[in-house]
Design a protein around this motif. Sequence first.
Motif, short mmCIF file in Angstrom:
data_model
loop_
_atom_site.label_atom_id
_atom_site.label_comp_id
_atom_site.label_asym_id
_atom_site.label_seq_id
_atom_site.Cartn_x
_atom_site.Cartn_y
_atom_site.Cartn_z
N LYS A 6 0.45 -1.11 -0.14
CA LYS A 6 -0.25 -0.27 0.17
C LYS A 6 0.98 1.72 0.03
O LYS A 6 0.49 1.76 -0.78
N SER A 7 2.05 1.11 1.17
CA SER A 7 3.39 2.50 0.65
C SER A 7 3.65 2.95 -0.54
O SER A 7 3.32 4.17 -0.93
N PHE A 8 3.26 2.37 -1.90
CA PHE A 8 3.83 2.54 -3.34
C PHE A 8 2.54 2.47 -3.88
O PHE A 8 2.25 3.62 -3.82
N ILE A 9 1.60 2.24 -3.39
CA ILE A 9 0.14 3.12 -3.75
C ILE A 9 0.05 4.29 -3.66
O ILE A 9 -0.47 5.17 -4.10
N GLN A 10 0.33 4.58 -1.99
CA GLN A 10 0.03 5.93 -2.00
C GLN A 10 0.81 6.91 -2.49
O GLN A 10 0.91 7.89 -2.66
N LYS A 11 2.25 6.63 -2.81
CA LYS A 11 3.26 7.23 -3.85
C LYS A 11 2.98 7.45 -5.27
O LYS A 11 2.95 8.68 -5.27
N MET A 12 2.27 6.75 -5.60
CA MET A 12 1.36 6.56 -6.78
C MET A 12 0.59 7.68 -6.66
O MET A 12 0.71 8.51 -8.15
N THR A 13 -1.07 8.00 -5.62
CA THR A 13 -1.24 8.69 -5.78
C THR A 13 -1.29 10.19 -5.75
O THR A 13 -1.83 11.16 -6.16
N ASN A 14 0.39 10.56 -5.20
CA ASN A 14 0.91 11.91 -5.82
C ASN A 14 0.75 12.37 -7.26
O ASN A 14 0.16 14.09 -7.25
N LYS A 15 0.23 12.00 -8.16
CA LYS A 15 0.53 12.35 -9.51
C LYS A 15 -0.89 12.94 -9.66
O LYS A 15 -1.48 14.36 -10.40
N PHE A 16 -1.69 12.77 -9.00
CA PHE A 16 -3.17 13.41 -8.70
C PHE A 16 -3.24 14.88 -7.79
O PHE A 16 -4.26 15.81 -8.29
N LEU A 17 -2.31 14.70 -6.37
CA LEU A 17 -3.00 16.39 -6.21
C LEU A 17 -3.01 17.26 -6.52
O LEU A 17 -3.63 18.48 -6.10
N SER A 18 -2.46 17.60 -7.84
CA SER A 18 -2.70 18.41 -8.35
C SER A 18 -3.44 19.42 -9.19
O SER A 18 -3.14 20.20 -9.46
N HIS A 19 -4.29 18.21 -9.55
CA HIS A 19 -5.05 18.05 -10.45
C HIS A 19 -6.43 17.61 -10.02
O HIS A 19 -6.93 16.95 -9.41
#
Length: 365
Positions: A207-220
Amino acid sequence: GKGGYPFYMEKEIHEQPDAIKDTVSPHIVNGKTSFAEEGIPDSLFRENQNIVVIACGTAMHAGLIGQQLFHTLANIHTDVAIASEFTYTNPVIKPGTLVIAVSQSGETIDTLEAIKFAKKKGAKVLSIVNVKGSTIADNSDYCIYTHAGPEIAVASTKAFTSQASVFYLLAIHAARLNGLLSTEEVAHYLDELNRIPEIITQILDKKSFIQKMTNKFLSHDQAFMIGRGLDYSLLLEGSLKLKEISYIHSEAYASGELKHGTIALITNGIPVVALVTQSALASKEYSNIREVQSRGASVLLITRQSLYKDMNIPEEDTFILPEMDDLFMTFPAAVVMQLIAYYTSSAKGYDVDKPRNLAKVVTVE
Ligand code: M6R
């Protein structure tokens, strides 16, 4: 309590291995599917060769999974209706139609009204419900309970995968009763069902890998999700989850439909989640990924090793799912989608369990 997790949603995501085990195991008796405890006669799936699933929101998405299972395994024509539309669009219910209603709470008014309407038209109603003794359970001819336990977070997670697991059981059951599966095939599908808890645990370990992946959404403030077949149904659910708790506008699109309109919205930097779990559809899906990449989309790829294709997507944007039979990829994919929504919402500092404007149970039409 929240079991040491910051939000109920995370706790409930982690409860899925047990929820599914507890939901599935009572229905596998001597290596065969069984609904004898519920008093469901074999004739229900022999005499009814039309199914209409009625439900709302996430429960309706579980129905979309069910539709593909009934089609693929049992050769039973299945429609999925949004409950609030069903009642008011003069649906045609002919003899031989079984209605399957799906509801976590068992109290959703739209679903209840649709059940009453279907019964008046002469249909038998089988419901899949999580809350014992709820109104929908009481108003159905037959009821199969999911054993997900109480779901507190507004965003449904363990109820969804538990509902889906019941559809797997039902489709295998119907196929078996109609002589469409060999003993070996039944054994294979039931083995896959039994593997789900362990497969979900493998996702939770990453899950920590998925957590890092989601950074992509934060500025959109918008995102797209593309896939075909079963993957498309899962993306509808993943997209609802993301909208509901992170307030990012997200649209799930059947990849083949992109060129019929939506691709006009794909511009530089737009996040696109691509889900590729279905072997027969993978090569077409990779062409669709190329199409959005060439418009500048920033792609998050969720796939499995056997279908992985090097698309020049950075490693941190690629999640490799464990391998299961194609039909069963629902479960690992669903959990990844839930975690993407969860981490996006919590990174934005929102109250994950209580999103704005929403109630856990919808009692107004
Ligand atoms: O209790 P129900 O399963 O009948 O509820 C149906 C929907 O309201 C529910 O799934 C809703 O879409 C969830 N908030 C989604 O996370």
